[in-house]
Scaffold this active site. Structure first.
Site, PDB file in Angstrom:
ATOM      1  N   ARG A 103       2.136   2.754   9.180  1.00 22.90           N
ATOM      2  CA  ARG A 103       1.320   3.438  10.200  1.00 22.90           C
ATOM      3  C   ARG A 103       2.133   3.891  11.408  1.00 22.90           C
ATOM      4  NH1 ARG A 103      -2.845  -0.516   8.512  1.00 22.90           N
ATOM      5  NH2 ARG A 103      -4.669   0.623   7.769  1.00 22.90           N
TER       6      ARG A 103
ATOM      7  N   HIS B 140       9.152  -3.427   3.432  1.00 20.39           N
ATOM      8  CA  HIS B 140       8.726  -3.647   2.045  1.00 20.39           C
ATOM      9  C   HIS B 140       9.933  -3.976   1.154  1.00 20.39           C
ATOM     10  CE1 HIS B 140       5.482  -0.605   3.316  1.00 20.39           C
ATOM     11  NE2 HIS B 140       4.794  -1.686   3.016  1.00 20.39           N
TER      12      HIS B 140
ATOM     13  N   MET C  47       0.841  -1.199   0.000  1.00 25.84           N
ATOM     14  CA  MET C  47       0.000   0.000   0.000  1.00 25.84           C
ATOM     15  C   MET C  47       0.881   1.256   0.000  1.00 25.84           C
ATOM     16  SD  MET C  47      -3.429  -0.932   2.075  1.00 25.84           S
ATOM     17  CE  MET C  47      -2.793  -0.654   3.722  1.00 25.84           C
TER      18      MET C  47
ATOM     19  N   LYS D 201       4.907 -10.084   9.294  1.00 22.00           N
ATOM     20  CA  LYS D 201       4.295  -9.154  10.236  1.00 22.00           C
ATOM     21  C   LYS D 201       2.769  -9.300  10.194  1.00 22.00           C
ATOM     22  CE  LYS D 201       3.279  -5.062   9.507  1.00 22.00           C
ATOM     23  NZ  LYS D 201       2.242  -4.073   9.786  1.00 22.00           N
TER      24      LYS D 201
ATOM     25  N   LEU E 148       8.392  -2.522  11.721  1.00 24.42           N
ATOM     26  CA  LEU E 148       8.208  -1.404  10.796  1.00 24.42           C
ATOM     27  C   LEU E 148       6.805  -1.470  10.210  1.00 24.42           C
ATOM     28  CD1 LEU E 148      11.487  -1.139   8.678  1.00 24.42           C
ATOM     29  CD2 LEU E 148      10.980  -0.251  10.948  1.00 24.42           C
TER      30      LEU E 148
ATOM     31  N   GLY F 131       4.840 -10.356   3.917  1.00 30.84           N
ATOM     32  CA  GLY F 131       5.582 -10.227   5.167  1.00 30.84           C
ATOM     33  C   GLY F 131       4.912 -10.976   6.308  1.00 30.84           C
TER      34      GLY F 131
END
Ligand code: AMP
Length: 268
Positions: free
Chosen positions: A187, A37, A30, A149, A184, A147
């Site tokens: 946001r 990323h 995004m 995350k 990371l 990812g």
């Protein structure tokens, strides 16, 4: 680096590359790119000959009270970072290009989406899997990198690819973190300066609170002993605790880590 905005052009790029025998790696994002990323790009480059990255803030995965309008965006910066990291094609469609009409047919994510993030954000994963399915069809990658995350998302995308026969590999990359352990995230820019070390210090105290250990303080300070609003490599974490009847102190400078301290065994 190529930059494309239309799904048709994107598909043509991909098909032309595949026709030349090249494997395509794909990294959906995004935008508002960070090192997390970019590590996905590194992995895609290891697993494919050409890497496409998409930047699309997908309205379908945001709830009505969520941060769609505020979501951070900086395409100029993203473009530079992506090109520097070796992205071959940046796909940046606008909402009208992705959803010329409101999609009536959507991906139903099933029971794996019921709990956790899916419970907190109703409809979120249907929105994610719908856009991911569209992007997979547009780009037709050999491998797509996600990812860890977003663990639940990555597992759902794996099932999407397997259950609906996308015929591609879903690779899941480790989480990239700040020095203080914070994962990371685009946001993170929403966090106020003092919203980070506060929870960090509290968490540190919880860790210290083992049976027989009474923590006295845990402080995050700079070299002038000032409490810091943001941690960096020079931030020191100072602790004092009573272990039984014995009061002990210790500290670590985050950028140096515990491993770089001289160990007693090394001197012996
Ligand atoms: P997003 O732009 O937040 O939708 O994330 C795009 C992709 O980057 C997803 O596959 C995320 O899981 C991944 N990602 C985001 N943050 C991190 C991170 N800190 N470490 C590794 N991957 C990440």
């Amino acid at each position: 680096m190529q930059e494309l905005t239309s799904p048709k052009e994107m598909r043509e790029w991909s098909r032309a590359e595949r026709a030349r025998g090249r494997r395509i790696g794909f990294v959906p994002t995004m935008g508002f790119l960070h090192e997390g990323h970019l590590r996905l790009v590194d992995r895609a480059k290891q697993r494919a000959d050409r890497v496409a990255m998409s930047i699309f803030v997908n309205p379908l995965q945001f709830g009505p009270t969520e941060d769609l309008a505020q979501y951070p965006r900086d395409l100029a910066r993203d473009r530079t970072l992506a090109a520097e990291r070796g992205v071959d094609c940046l796909f940046v469609p606008d909402t009208a290009a992705m959803y010329p009409t409101e999609p009536l047919v959507r991906v139903s994510p099933g029971p794996m989406a019921d709990a956790l993030e899916g419970a907190a954000r109703p409809g979120h994963f249907a929105g994610v899997l719908t856009v991911v399915a569209k992007l997979f069809h547009i780009i037709e990658p050999d491998v797509a990198v996600f990812g860890r995350k977003d663990f639940q998302q990555a597992m759902l995308v794996r099932r999407l690819a397997a259950d609906l026969d996308f015929g591609l590999e879903v690779d899941v990359a480790p989480t990239v973190r700040e020095l203080d352990g914070l994962a990371l995230s685009s946001r993170n820019t929403y966090l106020q300066g003092d919203e980070r070390p506060g929870p960090l210090a509290r968490r540190g105290l919880e860790v210290l609170r083992a049976p027989g250990v009474a923590p006295e303080y845990l402080a995050l300070v700079d070299e002038q002993m000032r409490p810091v609003a943001r941690v960096d490599a020079r931030t020191a974490v100072l602790v004092a605790a009573k272990v039984g009847k014995t009061r002990l102190i210790d500290n670590v400078v985050l950028g140096e880590g515990v491993a770089s301290d001289i160990s007693v065994r090394a001197l012996a």
